[in-house]
Design a protein around this motif. Structure first.
Motif, PDB file in Angstrom:
ATOM      1  N   ASP A  55       0.834  -1.195   0.000  1.00  0.00           N
ATOM      2  CA  ASP A  55       0.000   0.000   0.000  1.00  0.00           C
ATOM      3  C   ASP A  55       0.866   1.242   0.000  1.00  0.00           C
ATOM      4  OD1 ASP A  55      -2.361  -1.515   2.268  1.00  0.00           O
ATOM      5  OD2 ASP A  55      -2.440  -1.284   0.100  1.00  0.00           O
ATOM      6  N   ALA A  56       1.987   1.155   0.683  1.00  0.00           N
ATOM      7  CA  ALA A  56       2.904   2.276   0.802  1.00  0.00           C
ATOM      8  C   ALA A  56       4.305   1.715   0.967  1.00  0.00           C
ATOM      9  CB  ALA A  56       2.538   3.162   2.002  1.00  0.00           C
ATOM     10  N   LEU A  57       5.295   2.566   0.650  1.00  0.00           N
ATOM     11  CA  LEU A  57       6.663   2.089   0.690  1.00  0.00           C
ATOM     12  C   LEU A  57       7.482   2.715   1.809  1.00  0.00           C
ATOM     13  CD1 LEU A  57       7.411   2.028  -3.151  1.00  0.00           C
ATOM     14  CD2 LEU A  57       6.834   0.123  -1.658  1.00  0.00           C
ATOM     15  N   ALA A  58       7.145   3.885   2.237  1.00  0.00           N
ATOM     16  CA  ALA A  58       7.950   4.556   3.259  1.00  0.00           C
ATOM     17  C   ALA A  58       7.038   5.262   4.255  1.00  0.00           C
ATOM     18  CB  ALA A  58       8.916   5.555   2.608  1.00  0.00           C
ATOM     19  N   PRO A  59       6.728   4.668   5.420  1.00  0.00           N
ATOM     20  CA  PRO A  59       7.147   3.317   5.798  1.00  0.00           C
ATOM     21  C   PRO A  59       6.345   2.263   5.043  1.00  0.00           C
ATOM     22  CG  PRO A  59       5.700   4.231   7.478  1.00  0.00           C
ATOM     23  CD  PRO A  59       5.929   5.316   6.480  1.00  0.00           C
ATOM     24  N   ALA A  60       6.892   1.083   4.981  1.00  0.00           N
ATOM     25  CA  ALA A  60       6.238   0.043   4.188  1.00  0.00           C
ATOM     26  C   ALA A  60       4.981  -0.452   4.870  1.00  0.00           C
ATOM     27  CB  ALA A  60       7.212  -1.123   3.982  1.00  0.00           C
ATOM     28  N   SER A  61       3.938  -0.638   4.074  1.00  0.00           N
ATOM     29  CA  SER A  61       2.738  -1.334   4.528  1.00  0.00           C
ATOM     30  C   SER A  61       2.284  -2.206   3.371  1.00  0.00           C
ATOM     31  CB  SER A  61       1.651  -0.348   4.964  1.00  0.00           C
ATOM     32  OG  SER A  61       1.199   0.406   3.854  1.00  0.00           O
ATOM     33  N   TRP A  62       1.526  -3.214   3.706  1.00  0.00           N
ATOM     34  CA  TRP A  62       1.203  -4.229   2.718  1.00  0.00           C
ATOM     35  C   TRP A  62      -0.294  -4.337   2.496  1.00  0.00           C
ATOM     36  CZ3 TRP A  62       5.129  -4.188   6.137  1.00  0.00           C
ATOM     37  CH2 TRP A  62       6.418  -4.499   5.652  1.00  0.00           C
TER      38      TRP A  62
END
Lengths: 554, 219
Positions: free
Chosen positions: A64-71
């Motif tokens: 879903d996002a890379l910084a911070p990472a979410s899945w």
């Protein structure tokens, strides 16, 4: 478990080149940091899925996002079955296989079915549902039209009058009249004749003023990114100088020229010429250095010598706007990658990390954990642009070149410039500011001069701008291939599937108002794969597009 | 105000069915007289979603060209806000699906119609229809030639009303109307109390009704 990374160096032409032997994943007690090799692993595991045809999978497949990472759900399921203590790439490969039969986003379609169909296995809104069977699937190809909306054929069947309306609206900028429709329908009683007529109409539309001067240029806007305030027609001045970064009309003419007339679209990246337009609209090509018209403008013309040109990548506008004052032209490389290869690194697309990168040669901290994932791709892309000037900057580490006559170079207020310096007085500009200005002021000769040489080739620029630069270490790489020059970069890019797919998708979105979905992905892939056979002609591509079922069927 | 009332009537009578299908790519199944083995002839109009791609939004340039040609205007004279600035190419460019990158920095057009798009479309079409009707009423009619635009509109069943409606369908939608469509538009010649409306108002309403259908605004 500790990860380790080893490098070896080998000499080539007297210059050392760094090679990483292997890389692993850093595991701590509580977190796992995945390297951006994941998209490559997906595409090596499933090379024929639509997400890997002519491109590399995006990080958004799992994140879903890379910084911070979410899945997302799919990424979370993968993460939950990643085997600890195993190299990341191997663990991911096994995890993908393990959850193929599951339905991570609970949309009723298994993960492997979604990957195969081109929808997102982590997004329940993204599903390719097959067309429902219709009682009249036996269908009618063409019938004479009667009154009523969509009167000819049933939904899903090819409808040549419908396609005719579409062709005229999209490519001629005007729907057919009643008389036009009647004439077409008479011809289209024979499907073969109807198709032939459709293509004749299209060919005429692709030569129309609407297509060449209105529709086609607007497809270039997000690639060229014009800004009137710093463009060729600006009236904004810095003292007496018009603030012209470059003349983007050259960019639009090159785009229009290459993307029409059955010309080779690869010349968007490889052209060593510029396109001129006479008052009567006649286009001609120039392989000369083109001087700027207004000596009282900062930029203009095309000062780059032809032997260093790479089409749209090296126009004065492109280099001036994107490189600007920066030492490392990361924005330039990112825009080139996004605009012509269809990969937006900022969105986690097109990540092909190069081992040993980023080296952070300019000490910007891009090797930090949250940055390296993208910069391991971006920095090697940018190295090839290092010898092309943007705008000069005070951030020069090497001593300025001695003042010289003519156009050889000199220094004004701390700026190395390529200038013709007269000694006959002229307009004086006082110091323009505390930081980055011209503390000593300059005197412009009354005849004007080239204050900046925006977008010229400067073989010394890397060492001038970045003290730690080492040609043997900073190896340019594009699409996984090492290159030596920007021209080679452009050749590799122009020959790539990514280039073909990106342009085909542009025309697809123009025709249908959305990116291809489901079975349309097969249509798109067939279109861009045919480009070599069609001489990389945009017109030929559009002719194939109107023959697709998606174009001709409501 | 009478135009608003009849506008509402027009919308409910004709355009609403089309409006419900907006962007969904509906098709209204009909009996086209073709025999299909094993197939039942449809006689009802049931909207159905498009099977392949949704309908495309007819954006500013094509919208302007089609409307101008249909109503015998040059694109430059089709619509000027306050009599000064081009409605389509300048003032309402973005809601009509265009973009201008040089001064606005907008590098792509809107992907879909905006919240203001229906209002702008209504405004431009109504302005164009009104201008054409009033110019034709003043003499040398170019579009509304079937009957004089003075006095009351003829009865809905009058042949000249059918001629006008058919001509508008041909100009705007490049086809003939079905009997049902013709009758629906013709019914605008009478108000809710059954009294005739002004001929010029009927011309404007008929033009506006057909010019704001899904079929004209999408393809």
């Amino acid at each position: 478990m500790l990860a380790w990374r080893a490098r070896s160096r080998r000499m080539r032409g007297g210059r050392p080149i760094a090679l990483a032997l292997c890389a692993g994943t850093l595991w701590s007690a509580s977190t796992a940091e995945a390297k951006p090799t994941a998209p490559s692993v997906v595409c090596k595991t499933y090379p024929t899925i639509p997400d890997c045809a002519g491109r590399i999978a995006s990080c958004t497949l799992c994140h879903d996002a890379l910084a911070p990472a979410s899945w997302n759900d799919f990424g979370a399921d993968l993460k939950s079955v990643l085997a600890p203590g195993v190299a990341f790439d191997d663990a991911l490969r096994a995890a993908l296989a393990e959850i193929e039969g599951e339905d991570s986003d609970a949309d009723g379609v298994t993960n492997i079915a979604e990957l195969t169909a081109g929808s997102l296995p982590g997004d329940p809104q993204s599903t390719d549902r097959p067309r429902a069977a219709h009682p009249m699937d036996a269908g009618i190809a063409v019938t004479p039209r009667d009154a009523g909306p969509f009167p000819v054929s049933d939904l899903g069947d090819i409808d040549l009058p419908f396609a005719f309306r579409r062709v005229r609206a999209l490519y001629c900028g005007e729907s057919p009249s009643f008389e036009d429709m009647e004439a077409f329908e008479q011809v289209a009683i024979s499907e073969q004749a109807g198709r032939r007529r459709l293509h004749e109409v299209l060919e005429g539309c692709l030569q129309s003023d609407y297509w060449l001067k209105t529709a086609l240029p607007r497809l270039a806007d997000k690639r060229i990114k014009p800004q009137g305030s710093i463009g060729p027609d600006t009236q904004i001045r810095l003292g007496p100088l018009r603030v012209v970064l470059g003349d983007y009309h050259f960019d639009y003419r090159l785009w229009r020229y290459v993307m029409s007339g059955d010309r080779d679209m690869r010349e968007l990246l490889t052209a060593d010429y510029h396109v001129l337009e006479a008052p009567d609209g006649t286009l001609s090509l120039s392989r000369e250095v083109i001087p700027k018209v207004d000596p009282m403008a900062l930029g203009g013309g095309q000062p780059l010598q032809p032997q260093y040109r790479a089409g749209m990548l090296t126009t004065q506008w492109f280099l001036g706007l994107n490189t600007m004052f920066s030492a490392m032209p990361r924005t330039t490389a990112a825009q080139a990658y996004r605009a012509y290869l269809g990969a937006d690194i900022s969105a986690g697309e097109g990540l092909r990390p190069v081992d040993g990168e980023p080296t952070d040669v300019d000490n910007k901290g891009v090797d930090a954990a949250g940055c390296a994932g993208c910069h391991s791709t971006l920095d090697p892309l940018a190295y090839a642009f290092m010898r092309y000037e943007g705008l000069p900057s005070t951030n020069y580490e090497a001593p300025a070149a001695p003042r010289g006559a003519g156009t050889g170079g000199g220094e004004l207020g701390g700026f190395p410039v390529a200038a013709q310096l007269g000694g006959d007085g002229g307009v004086a500009i006082p110091g323009l500011g505390r930081d980055g200005g011209l503390p000593g002021g300059i005197t412009i000769p009354s005849g004007g001069f080239n204050f900046f040489s925006i977008g010229v080739y400067n073989p010394s620029r890397p060492k001038q701008r970045i003290r730690a630069w080492d040609d043997g270490v900073q190896q340019p790489v594009v699409l996984g291939k090492p290159v030596e020059t920007l021209l080679e970069w452009a050749q590799v890019a122009a020959a790539s599937d990514e280039f073909k797919r990106n342009l085909a998708e542009m025309f697809f979105v123009h025709a249908f108002g959305q990116k291809p979905q489901g079975e349309q992905l097969n249509e798109l892939n067939a279109i861009w794969r045919a480009l070599p056979e069609d001489g990389y002609s945009a017109n030929r591509l559009i002719h194939r597009l109107i023959d697709t079922p998606s174009f001709g069927a409501p | 105000m009478r135009p608003s009332i009849y506008l509402g009537h027009a919308l409910s009578a004709v355009s609403m069915v089309s409006a419900l299908c907006a962007l969904g790519g509906c098709s209204l199944a009909r009996d086209d007289g073709h025999e299909q083995a094993g197939a039942k002839q449809e006689t009802t109009r049931d909207p159905a979603p498009a099977q392949r791609t949704p309908l495309q939004w007819k954006r500013y340039a094509t919208f302007e060209a089609d409307l101008a040609r249909a109503l015998a205007f040059s694109p430059e004279n089709l619509c000027l806000e306050f009599g000064k600035e081009p409605c389509v190419r300048k003032v309402h460019l973005v809601p009509l699906g265009g973009h201008e990158p040089f001064s606005t920095g907008m590098l792509e057009p809107p992907a879909e119609p905006l919240a203001t798009t229906p209002t702008v479309v209504d405004r431009v079409v109504l302005n164009a229809c009104t201008s054409r009707a009033e110019q034709d009423a003043a003499g040398d009619a170019k579009v509304f030639k079937a009957f004089p635009l003075r006095g009351d509109a003829p009865a809905p069943g009058a042949p000249e009303v059918g001629v006008l409606v058919t001509d508008l369908y041909r100009r705007l939608l490049a086809r003939n109307p079905s009997a049902e469509e013709r009758d629906a538009v013709a019914s605008l010649a009478r108000d809710d109390a059954g009294k005739p409306i002004a001929a010029i108002d009927f011309a404007k309403l008929a033009c506006f009704t057909i010019g704001t259908t899904t079929e004209f605004l999408f393809f």
